[in-house]
Design a protein around this motif. Structure first.
Motif, PDB file in Angstrom:
ATOM      1  N   GLY A 172       0.798  -1.216   0.000  1.00  0.00           N
ATOM      2  CA  GLY A 172       0.000   0.000   0.000  1.00  0.00           C
ATOM      3  C   GLY A 172       0.829   1.263   0.000  1.00  0.00           C
ATOM      4  O   GLY A 172       0.295   2.362   0.000  1.00  0.00           O
ATOM      5  N   ALA A 173       2.160   1.124   0.015  1.00  0.00           N
ATOM      6  CA  ALA A 173       3.039   2.296  -0.024  1.00  0.00           C
ATOM      7  C   ALA A 173       4.392   1.888  -0.582  1.00  0.00           C
ATOM      8  O   ALA A 173       4.766   0.723  -0.511  1.00  0.00           O
ATOM      9  CB  ALA A 173       3.221   2.897   1.364  1.00  0.00           C
ATOM     10  N   ASN A 174       5.110   2.821  -1.128  1.00  0.00           N
ATOM     11  CA  ASN A 174       6.453   2.587  -1.618  1.00  0.00           C
ATOM     12  C   ASN A 174       7.401   3.399  -0.745  1.00  0.00           C
ATOM     13  O   ASN A 174       7.604   4.583  -0.996  1.00  0.00           O
ATOM     14  CB  ASN A 174       6.567   3.015  -3.084  1.00  0.00           C
ATOM     15  CG  ASN A 174       7.962   2.799  -3.621  1.00  0.00           C
ATOM     16  OD1 ASN A 174       8.826   2.258  -2.953  1.00  0.00           O
ATOM     17  ND2 ASN A 174       8.195   3.231  -4.841  1.00  0.00           N
ATOM     18  N   PRO A 175       7.976   2.799   0.301  1.00  0.00           N
ATOM     19  CA  PRO A 175       8.817   3.566   1.222  1.00  0.00           C
ATOM     20  C   PRO A 175      10.185   3.917   0.651  1.00  0.00           C
ATOM     21  O   PRO A 175      10.870   4.766   1.186  1.00  0.00           O
ATOM     22  CB  PRO A 175       8.952   2.631   2.422  1.00  0.00           C
ATOM     23  CG  PRO A 175       8.786   1.269   1.850  1.00  0.00           C
ATOM     24  CD  PRO A 175       7.816   1.424   0.714  1.00  0.00           C
ATOM     25  N   GLY A 176      10.580   3.293  -0.433  1.00  0.00           N
ATOM     26  CA  GLY A 176      11.893   3.557  -1.014  1.00  0.00           C
ATOM     27  C   GLY A 176      11.835   4.623  -2.087  1.00  0.00           C
ATOM     28  O   GLY A 176      10.930   5.449  -2.129  1.00  0.00           O
ATOM     29  N   SER A 177      12.801   4.602  -2.953  1.00  0.00           N
ATOM     30  CA  SER A 177      12.853   5.556  -4.052  1.00  0.00           C
ATOM     31  C   SER A 177      11.784   5.221  -5.078  1.00  0.00           C
ATOM     32  O   SER A 177      11.470   4.051  -5.309  1.00  0.00           O
ATOM     33  CB  SER A 177      14.226   5.500  -4.723  1.00  0.00           C
ATOM     34  OG  SER A 177      15.229   5.833  -3.800  1.00  0.00           O
ATOM     35  N   THR A 223      -4.463   5.037  -1.364  1.00  0.00           N
ATOM     36  CA  THR A 223      -5.549   5.597  -0.554  1.00  0.00           C
ATOM     37  C   THR A 223      -6.823   4.762  -0.606  1.00  0.00           C
ATOM     38  O   THR A 223      -7.808   5.114   0.022  1.00  0.00           O
ATOM     39  CB  THR A 223      -5.865   7.034  -1.011  1.00  0.00           C
ATOM     40  OG1 THR A 223      -6.213   7.024  -2.393  1.00  0.00           O
ATOM     41  CG2 THR A 223      -4.673   7.939  -0.793  1.00  0.00           C
ATOM     42  N   GLY A 224      -6.785   3.668  -1.320  1.00  0.00           N
ATOM     43  CA  GLY A 224      -7.952   2.788  -1.388  1.00  0.00           C
ATOM     44  C   GLY A 224      -7.979   1.820  -0.218  1.00  0.00           C
ATOM     45  O   GLY A 224      -7.342   2.034   0.806  1.00  0.00           O
ATOM     46  N   THR A 225      -8.702   0.741  -0.375  1.00  0.00           N
ATOM     47  CA  THR A 225      -8.798  -0.295   0.654  1.00  0.00           C
ATOM     48  C   THR A 225      -8.257  -1.598   0.103  1.00  0.00           C
ATOM     49  O   THR A 225      -8.705  -2.068  -0.942  1.00  0.00           O
ATOM     50  CB  THR A 225     -10.265  -0.493   1.085  1.00  0.00           C
ATOM     51  OG1 THR A 225     -10.768   0.738   1.577  1.00  0.00           O
ATOM     52  CG2 THR A 225     -10.377  -1.553   2.157  1.00  0.00           C
ATOM     53  N   LEU A 226      -7.293  -2.172   0.795  1.00  0.00           N
ATOM     54  CA  LEU A 226      -6.787  -3.490   0.434  1.00  0.00           C
ATOM     55  C   LEU A 226      -7.605  -4.517   1.197  1.00  0.00           C
ATOM     56  O   LEU A 226      -7.629  -4.523   2.424  1.00  0.00           O
ATOM     57  CB  LEU A 226      -5.305  -3.619   0.817  1.00  0.00           C
ATOM     58  CG  LEU A 226      -4.353  -2.680   0.086  1.00  0.00           C
ATOM     59  CD1 LEU A 226      -2.965  -2.773   0.669  1.00  0.00           C
ATOM     60  CD2 LEU A 226      -4.333  -2.978  -1.391  1.00  0.00           C
TER      61      LEU A 226
END
Length: 64
Positions: A17-22, A35-38
């Protein structure tokens, strides 16, 4: 190298649900949170393990 490095060097971990890296493209900025629902996530680890000692060595050397 696989014998001398018993762990994988990974500054993060699995992210869902997010890309914490580059960012992989300049089209968005990290962490680019979904921002949706998994409703579910499936991680399938079946299949044969692919070993590539040369690529592993390059990865570890690049992170020195």
């Amino acid at each position: 190298m696989p014998i001398t490095t018993p762990i994988t060097f990974n500054p993060g971990g699995m992210a869902c649900g997010a890309n914490p890296g580059s960012a992989v493209t300049p089209d968005y900025r990290a962490p680019f949170r979904f921002t949706g629902t998994l409703h579910s996530v499936t991680v399938d680890l079946s299949g044969d393990l692919i070993l590539d000692a040369e690529s592993e060595m390059r990865m570890h050397m690049a992170r020195q």
